[in-house]
Write an enzyme that holds these catalytic residues in place. Structure first.
Site, PDB file in Angstrom:
ATOM      1  N   ARG A 153       0.955  -1.186   0.159  1.00 48.31           N
ATOM      2  CA  ARG A 153       0.013   0.028  -0.116  1.00 48.31           C
ATOM      3  C   ARG A 153       0.705   1.387  -0.216  1.00 48.31           C
ATOM      4  O   ARG A 153       0.937   2.015   0.844  1.00 48.31           O
ATOM      5  CB  ARG A 153      -0.986  -0.132   1.392  1.00 48.31           C
ATOM      6  CG  ARG A 153      -1.947  -1.223   1.142  1.00 48.31           C
ATOM      7  CD  ARG A 153      -3.087  -1.094   1.881  1.00 48.31           C
ATOM      8  NE  ARG A 153      -3.845  -2.331   1.814  1.00 48.31           N
ATOM      9  CZ  ARG A 153      -4.423  -2.690   2.984  1.00 48.31           C
ATOM     10  NH1 ARG A 153      -4.467  -1.971   4.114  1.00 48.31           N
ATOM     11  NH2 ARG A 153      -5.274  -3.837   3.017  1.00 48.31           N
ATOM     12  N   GLY A 154       1.723   1.222  -1.132  1.00 47.97           N
ATOM     13  CA  GLY A 154       2.604   2.698  -1.371  1.00 47.97           C
ATOM     14  C   GLY A 154       1.845   3.791  -1.414  1.00 47.97           C
ATOM     15  O   GLY A 154       1.584   4.120  -2.644  1.00 47.97           O
ATOM     16  N   THR A 155       1.488   4.260  -0.281  1.00 52.48           N
ATOM     17  CA  THR A 155       0.726   5.606  -0.378  1.00 52.48           C
ATOM     18  C   THR A 155       0.809   6.372   1.086  1.00 52.48           C
ATOM     19  O   THR A 155       1.077   5.485   1.964  1.00 52.48           O
ATOM     20  CB  THR A 155      -0.655   5.461  -0.905  1.00 52.48           C
ATOM     21  OG1 THR A 155      -1.424   6.588  -1.036  1.00 52.48           O
ATOM     22  CG2 THR A 155      -1.645   4.777   0.237  1.00 52.48           C
ATOM     23  N   THR A 156       0.184   7.522   1.021  1.00 52.85           N
ATOM     24  CA  THR A 156      -0.210   8.110   2.301  1.00 52.85           C
ATOM     25  C   THR A 156      -1.552   8.724   2.253  1.00 52.85           C
ATOM     26  O   THR A 156      -1.756   9.629   1.380  1.00 52.85           O
ATOM     27  CB  THR A 156       0.812   9.198   2.904  1.00 52.85           C
ATOM     28  OG1 THR A 156       1.914   8.720   2.921  1.00 52.85           O
ATOM     29  CG2 THR A 156       0.611   9.415   4.335  1.00 52.85           C
ATOM     30  N   LYS A 173      -6.353   9.923  -5.549  1.00 57.99           N
ATOM     31  CA  LYS A 173      -6.590   9.040  -4.465  1.00 57.99           C
ATOM     32  C   LYS A 173      -7.772   9.246  -3.646  1.00 57.99           C
ATOM     33  O   LYS A 173      -8.212   8.416  -2.534  1.00 57.99           O
ATOM     34  CB  LYS A 173      -5.336   8.803  -3.583  1.00 57.99           C
ATOM     35  CG  LYS A 173      -4.114   8.385  -4.320  1.00 57.99           C
ATOM     36  CD  LYS A 173      -3.106   7.978  -3.556  1.00 57.99           C
ATOM     37  CE  LYS A 173      -1.742   7.598  -4.307  1.00 57.99           C
ATOM     38  NZ  LYS A 173      -0.541   7.318  -3.610  1.00 57.99           N
TER      39      LYS A 173
END
Lengths: 278, 249
Positions: A58-61, A92
């Site tokens: 889950r490469g995200t913030t 997103k």
């Protein structure tokens, strides 16, 4: 464990024309080779295995929190495939309907599809019951769907934020089937860094600008340290009349806003010295 | 005509579904039921046909609770009613589970009516032989509501309605005498409508009252007798006043 039925892939070409149209008689197998099908012992679980292999981190913030004036939702915009940055401009934050937002973490396709599907269900609920669906209800619909696909390889870590008759609502829903109600959430590989800023600066009573700025800084700091987060920071606010987009700032520019370039002492002396020399 | 009344799924040439109409006949033979919507109260009153001496009357409750805020009374085939009520109760809980909210009266009415309609459009089944009166309070707006469904699967909202035996005379009475009332006045209106067609007395009437705060409450026989006595006294006084006025002219 069911073996999938491959009979449709066997060829029946080569039968004489007219008589049976090639449907009944299996003539001349050697004219065309049958197609090879990859070995798949467990049909229902093969996508889950792929997911385990790829290990979607889950490469995200993304983050969201409830405060005095509603809900703030913020996210970065980077999409990565391993070490390759595939996009810096991913949206997103998904608009489910004019008063509900969902965030995307995990598989982009999974998140987009299921959020659109949730939007459809929410609209049908409105039409049937002549009232908007609550955030509780919407998050429950999504959580039940994701639970029924548990173990089949969906990767979704989302927050459903909205304003309904009971006031602001925020739920965390993921593809493992979890559904949590809360006031502050951050999801993704950069969430640890975002939590640091968010938890430190959070107060329930804040103005909308202050809350937006807190969210922006939290995401910025996450993109600074986490390689899988970056691009732009989008900040949304959900109030009693629905959501509005507060800002969308490039992370690079934010960096120099927060940490303007300081001239070193030597440089400063040179600047001071130069006008006086003849 | 006789050819078109066997199967439910066959229309007659002039557009009737005879099985559904025969189901309505079954309803007309059922016990009388009255439902009244007041300002902050809803009342259901049901005729209690004489119970055999050896029967335990507590096992023959005619007013069913679907959820904490919704009740139902029906006229027609009681066995069909049991099945329908069970399905409705399950749907009430299922709704609470999937959206974490209680049903609205309109939603559950729509569900019950949908169920009744399904059985008018399938092969090998017959329609449910009952009409229901559904009362309750909307969990959000806290307004009282009264709905009626019938064997064809139609439903509509009412201020006051009656179904079952002699429902036409009861409805006429209600049309003449309905006023927006609350509390005791609503209960008395329901009893007065039912007394048009039913023998007077507490043992022939079953009444349930629902308020937003206290939920559903079945009245005791003694309470009903008190109301009936009040109503009889009022009637007698009105008669005497009329006679008095007639004598004077």
């Amino acid at each position: 464990m069911m073996k999938p039925d491959m009979s449709a892939l066997e060829t029946h070409f080569g039968a004489p024309a007219g008589e049976d149209c090639g449907l009944l008689f299996d003539v001349d197998d050697s004219s065309m080779p049958a197609m090879e099908f990859p070995n798949c012992p467990n049909f229902d679980r093969f996508q889950a295995k792929t997911k385990d292999m790829v290990k979607n981190k889950r490469g995200t913030t993304t983050l969201a929190f409830i405060f005095d004036r509603g809900v703030i939702v913020a996210a970065d915009s980077r999409a990565s495939m391993g070490g390759y940055i595939s996009s810096q401009t991913v949206r997103k934050i998904i608009e489910i309907n004019p008063y509900m937002l969902g965030t995307m973490a995990g598989g982009a396709a999974d998140c987009q599809f299921w959020h659109r599907n949730l939007g459809t269900k929410c609209r049908l609920h409105e039409l049937a019951n002549k009232r908007r669906i609550s955030v509780t209800g919407a998050s429950k619909l999504l959580a039940n769907i994701l639970y029924s696909y548990r173990g089949m390889g969906l990767s979704i870590g989302t927050m459903i934020a909205g304003w309904d008759e009971k006031g602001p609502g925020l739920y965390y829903v993921d593809s493992e089937g979890a559904r949590l109600k809360g006031n502050r959430f951050s999801v993704g590989s950069g969430s640890l860094y975002a939590y640091g800023i968010l938890d430190e600066g959070y107060r329930f009573k804040m103005s909308i600008e202050e809350a937006g700025e807190l969210a922006r800084r939290a995401i910025y700091h996450a993109t600074f340290r986490d390689g899988a987060s970056g691009g732009c920071v989008s900040v949304y606010h959900v109030g009693p009349d629905g959501w509005t987009k507060l800002s969308g700032d490039d992370v690079g520019e934010l960096h120099f806003q927060y940490y303007p370039v300081q001239k070193t002492p030597v440089e400063q002396e040179m600047v001071d010295a130069s006008p006086s020399t003849a | 005509m006789a050819r078109y009344d066997r199967a439910i799924t066959v229309f007659s040439p002039d557009g009737h579904l005879f099985q559904v109409e025969y189901a309505l006949e079954a309803v007309r033979k059922g016990n009388a039921v009255v439902g009244i919507r007041g300002i902050d109260i809803v009342v259901l009153a049901v005729e209690k046909k004489s119970t055999p001496k050896l029967q335990d009357s507590r096992s023959v409750r005619k007013i069913a609770r679907l959820d904490t805020h919704i009740a139902l009374a029906c006229a027609g085939l009681k066995a069909d009613a049991r099945v329908l009520i069970n399905r409705a109760r399950i749907e009430c809980q299922s709704h609470r589970l999937t959206v974490e909210d209680p049903v609205t009266v309109e939603y559950i009415t729509r569900y019950i009516a949908g169920l009744q309609q399904k059985y008018t459009q399938s092969g090998g089944v017959r329609p449910f032989g009952l009409s229901t009166l559904i009362v309750g309070f909307d969990p959000y707006t806290e307004k009282p509501a009264l709905y009626q469904t019938d064997p064809s699967g139609t439903f509509s909202a009412w201020k006051a309605n009656a179904t079952g035996r002699n429902s036409n005379s009861m409805r006429e009475y209600l049309e003449k005498n309905y006023k927006e009332t609350s509390g005791k006045e609503t209960i008395k209106l329901a009893i007065r409508a039912l007394l048009e067609v039913v023998e007077s007395g507490g043992k022939n009437i079953e009444i349930a009252v629902m308020t937003q705060k206290d939920g559903l409450r079945e009245l005791e026989e003694s309470e009903i007798d008190e109301y009936v006595a009040e109503i009889e006294a009022e009637k007698a006084a009105a008669e005497a006043a009329k006679k008095g006025a007639a004598k004077e002219t």
